[in-house]
Design an enzyme around this catalytic site. Structure first.
Site, PDB file in Angstrom:
ATOM      1  N   ALA A  73     -86.455  -4.832 -13.382  1.00  0.00           N
ATOM      2  CA  ALA A  73     -85.522  -5.357 -14.385  1.00  0.00           C
ATOM      3  C   ALA A  73     -84.115  -4.854 -14.120  1.00  0.00           C
ATOM      4  O   ALA A  73     -83.924  -3.719 -13.670  1.00  0.00           O
ATOM      5  CB  ALA A  73     -85.962  -4.931 -15.788  1.00  0.00           C
ATOM      6  N   VAL A  74     -83.156  -5.703 -14.400  1.00  0.00           N
ATOM      7  CA  VAL A  74     -81.740  -5.366 -14.258  1.00  0.00           C
ATOM      8  C   VAL A  74     -81.051  -5.663 -15.591  1.00  0.00           C
ATOM      9  O   VAL A  74     -81.354  -6.673 -16.256  1.00  0.00           O
ATOM     10  CB  VAL A  74     -81.096  -6.188 -13.109  1.00  0.00           C
ATOM     11  CG1 VAL A  74     -79.597  -5.964 -13.037  1.00  0.00           C
ATOM     12  CG2 VAL A  74     -81.752  -5.825 -11.779  1.00  0.00           C
ATOM     13  N   GLU A 106     -97.305 -10.146  -9.816  1.00  0.00           N
ATOM     14  CA  GLU A 106     -97.536 -11.366 -10.578  1.00  0.00           C
ATOM     15  C   GLU A 106     -96.263 -11.686 -11.359  1.00  0.00           C
ATOM     16  O   GLU A 106     -95.588 -10.770 -11.832  1.00  0.00           O
ATOM     17  CB  GLU A 106     -98.710 -11.174 -11.541  1.00  0.00           C
ATOM     18  CG  GLU A 106     -99.235 -12.480 -12.085  1.00  0.00           C
ATOM     19  CD  GLU A 106    -100.625 -12.310 -12.689  1.00  0.00           C
ATOM     20  OE1 GLU A 106    -101.590 -12.826 -12.113  1.00  0.00           O
ATOM     21  OE2 GLU A 106    -100.722 -11.643 -13.725  1.00  0.00           O
ATOM     22  N   ASN A 111     -90.319 -18.165 -14.254  1.00  0.00           N
ATOM     23  CA  ASN A 111     -89.279 -17.191 -13.916  1.00  0.00           C
ATOM     24  C   ASN A 111     -88.674 -17.513 -12.546  1.00  0.00           C
ATOM     25  O   ASN A 111     -88.867 -16.804 -11.557  1.00  0.00           O
ATOM     26  CB  ASN A 111     -89.878 -15.776 -13.947  1.00  0.00           C
ATOM     27  CG  ASN A 111     -88.815 -14.698 -13.946  1.00  0.00           C
ATOM     28  OD1 ASN A 111     -87.640 -14.971 -13.673  1.00  0.00           O
ATOM     29  ND2 ASN A 111     -89.214 -13.479 -14.248  1.00  0.00           N
ATOM     30  N   TYR A 118     -88.019 -13.030  -4.854  1.00  0.00           N
ATOM     31  CA  TYR A 118     -89.195 -12.584  -4.094  1.00  0.00           C
ATOM     32  C   TYR A 118     -89.366 -13.425  -2.821  1.00  0.00           C
ATOM     33  O   TYR A 118     -89.693 -12.889  -1.757  1.00  0.00           O
ATOM     34  CB  TYR A 118     -90.456 -12.669  -4.962  1.00  0.00           C
ATOM     35  CG  TYR A 118     -90.429 -11.761  -6.178  1.00  0.00           C
ATOM     36  CD1 TYR A 118     -89.946 -10.452  -6.096  1.00  0.00           C
ATOM     37  CD2 TYR A 118     -90.881 -12.204  -7.427  1.00  0.00           C
ATOM     38  CE1 TYR A 118     -89.909  -9.624  -7.206  1.00  0.00           C
ATOM     39  CE2 TYR A 118     -90.850 -11.371  -8.540  1.00  0.00           C
ATOM     40  CZ  TYR A 118     -90.367 -10.092  -8.423  1.00  0.00           C
ATOM     41  OH  TYR A 118     -90.326  -9.269  -9.522  1.00  0.00           O
TER      42      TYR A 118
HETATM   43  C1  LIG Z   1     -85.223 -11.059 -11.851  1.00  0.00           C
HETATM   44  C2  LIG Z   1     -84.097 -10.034 -11.902  1.00  0.00           C
HETATM   45  C3  LIG Z   1     -84.677  -8.620 -11.713  1.00  0.00           C
HETATM   46  C4  LIG Z   1     -83.115 -10.326 -10.731  1.00  0.00           C
HETATM   47  O1  LIG Z   1     -82.165  -9.278 -10.676  1.00  0.00           O
HETATM   48  P1  LIG Z   1     -80.654  -9.579 -10.184  1.00  0.00           P
HETATM   49  O2  LIG Z   1     -80.009  -8.257  -9.953  1.00  0.00           O
HETATM   50  O3  LIG Z   1     -79.983 -10.495 -11.119  1.00  0.00           O
HETATM   51  O4  LIG Z   1     -80.949 -10.336  -8.810  1.00  0.00           O
HETATM   52  P2  LIG Z   1     -79.978 -10.412  -7.533  1.00  0.00           P
HETATM   53  O5  LIG Z   1     -78.564 -10.503  -7.976  1.00  0.00           O
HETATM   54  O6  LIG Z   1     -80.327  -9.325  -6.586  1.00  0.00           O
HETATM   55  O7  LIG Z   1     -80.405 -11.826  -6.925  1.00  0.00           O
HETATM   56  C5  LIG Z   1     -81.235 -11.940  -5.800  1.00  0.00           C
HETATM   57  C6  LIG Z   1     -81.630 -13.392  -5.623  1.00  0.00           C
HETATM   58  O8  LIG Z   1     -82.532 -13.779  -6.673  1.00  0.00           O
HETATM   59  C7  LIG Z   1     -82.278 -15.142  -7.039  1.00  0.00           C
HETATM   60  N1  LIG Z   1     -81.739 -15.189  -8.404  1.00  0.00           N
HETATM   61  C8  LIG Z   1     -81.421 -14.120  -9.186  1.00  0.00           C
HETATM   62  N2  LIG Z   1     -81.017 -14.543 -10.401  1.00  0.00           N
HETATM   63  C9  LIG Z   1     -81.082 -15.895 -10.369  1.00  0.00           C
HETATM   64  C10 LIG Z   1     -80.826 -16.895 -11.330  1.00  0.00           C
HETATM   65  N3  LIG Z   1     -80.374 -16.613 -12.566  1.00  0.00           N
HETATM   66  N4  LIG Z   1     -81.045 -18.194 -10.986  1.00  0.00           N
HETATM   67  C11 LIG Z   1     -81.521 -18.510  -9.749  1.00  0.00           C
HETATM   68  N5  LIG Z   1     -81.774 -17.594  -8.784  1.00  0.00           N
HETATM   69  C12 LIG Z   1     -81.567 -16.311  -9.106  1.00  0.00           C
HETATM   70  C13 LIG Z   1     -81.244 -15.655  -6.058  1.00  0.00           C
HETATM   71  O9  LIG Z   1     -81.940 -16.149  -4.934  1.00  0.00           O
HETATM   72  C14 LIG Z   1     -80.493 -14.381  -5.731  1.00  0.00           C
HETATM   73  O10 LIG Z   1     -79.808 -14.450  -4.524  1.00  0.00           O
HETATM   74  P3  LIG Z   1     -78.280 -15.034  -4.512  1.00  0.00           P
HETATM   75  O11 LIG Z   1     -77.538 -14.353  -5.624  1.00  0.00           O
HETATM   76  O12 LIG Z   1     -77.789 -14.679  -3.148  1.00  0.00           O
HETATM   77  O13 LIG Z   1     -78.419 -16.505  -4.758  1.00  0.00           O
HETATM   78  C15 LIG Z   1     -83.284 -10.129 -13.229  1.00  0.00           C
HETATM   79  O14 LIG Z   1     -82.934 -11.466 -13.448  1.00  0.00           O
HETATM   80  C16 LIG Z   1     -84.056  -9.607 -14.427  1.00  0.00           C
HETATM   81  O15 LIG Z   1     -84.007  -8.417 -14.763  1.00  0.00           O
HETATM   82  N6  LIG Z   1     -84.779 -10.518 -15.119  1.00  0.00           N
HETATM   83  C17 LIG Z   1     -85.581 -10.157 -16.294  1.00  0.00           C
HETATM   84  C18 LIG Z   1     -86.803  -9.350 -15.903  1.00  0.00           C
HETATM   85  C19 LIG Z   1     -87.680 -10.088 -14.903  1.00  0.00           C
HETATM   86  O16 LIG Z   1     -87.910 -11.286 -15.009  1.00  0.00           O
HETATM   87  N7  LIG Z   1     -88.219  -9.327 -13.924  1.00  0.00           N
HETATM   88  C20 LIG Z   1     -89.117  -9.840 -12.916  1.00  0.00           C
HETATM   89  C21 LIG Z   1     -90.505  -9.847 -13.462  1.00  0.00           C
HETATM   90  S1  LIG Z   1     -91.729 -10.198 -12.232  1.00  0.00           S
END
Ligand SMILES: CC(C)(COP(=O)(O)OP(=O)(O)OC[C@H]1O[C@@H](n2cnc3c(N)ncnc32)[C@H](O)[C@@H]1OP(=O)(O)O)[C@@H](O)C(=O)NCCC(=O)NCCS
Length: 149
Positions: A73-74, A106, A111, A118
């Site tokens: 999570a971020v 999973e 999402n 991933y």
């Molecule tokens: C999923 C999560 C951890 C991603 O973290 P983040 O720091 O925003 O991700 P990054 O900036 O490193 O992005 C990496 C890649 O993921 C994809 N991505 C991330 N956010 C995205 C969005 N809102 N829409 C589409 N693609 C997305 C893209 O491919 C991105 O690469 P790019 O920016 O070069 O296009 C964050 O959105 C989060 O905390 N979500 C809620 C918790 C969650 O769902 N955790 C995963 C559970 S399995």
């Protein structure tokens, strides 16, 4: 803005992890579950920090030669800045360093942000588990990569 660093989580990080859970998941882990997993295991936790602020975390379980990503999570205001990708890369590196063979997780089928992240890191969808989640009920994708070679 200061640079992002990654380090092992410590007990003092627990309130931040709890906040990240509430901000990030419809079914957040409780403080006591996080505390138990971090301090008694099996969880392996890394946090991303910027200055003194914890802005993200990843937790993994190492079981035999398999690694399961449990949580990632971020902080909402720090998303889409590469932090999730950085935490995932560190988790994969740890798995390689421990000579694990298989890395899996999973994820809710809706999402798309996480699924893309991933896939970018080399994981692929292997199967779908029906009604894997509740609050709300939803199918889950099993995603994995072989990392042993
Ligand atoms: C999923 C999560 C951890 C991603 O973290 P983040 O720091 O925003 O991700 P990054 O900036 O490193 O992005 C990496 C890649 O993921 C994809 N991505 C991330 N956010 C995205 C969005 N809102 N829409 C589409 N693609 C997305 C893209 O491919 C991105 O690469 P790019 O920016 O070069 O296009 C964050 O959105 C989060 O905390 N979500 C809620 C918790 C969650 O769902 N955790 C995963 C559970 S399995």
């Amino acid at each position: 803005m200061s640079t992002v660093s990654i380090r092992r989580a410590i007990a003092d990080d627990l309130p931040h992890l709890e906040k990240l859970e509430r901000e990030s998941f419809p079914d957040p882990w409780s403080g006591s579950s996080l505390r138990h997993d971090l301090l008694q295991g099996p969880g392996y936790y890394l946090v991303a920090t910027q200055g003194n602020t914890v802005i993200g975390y990843i937790s993994l379980w190492f079981v035999a030669d398999e690694v399961q990503l449990i949580r990632l999570a971020v902080m909402p205001s720090r998303r889409r800045q590469g932090v999730g990708r950085m935490l995932l890369a560190c988790g994969l590196k740890e798995a390689r360093d421990r000579q694990a063979a298989y890395f899996h997780l999973e994820v809710r089928v809706s999402n798309t942000a996480a699924i893309r992240m991933y896939q970018d890191a080399g994981l692929s969808i292997r199967s779908t588990r029906r009604d894997a989640y509740d609050k709300p009920v939803e199918d889950g994708y099993l995603m994995a990569t072989d990392i042993g070679e």
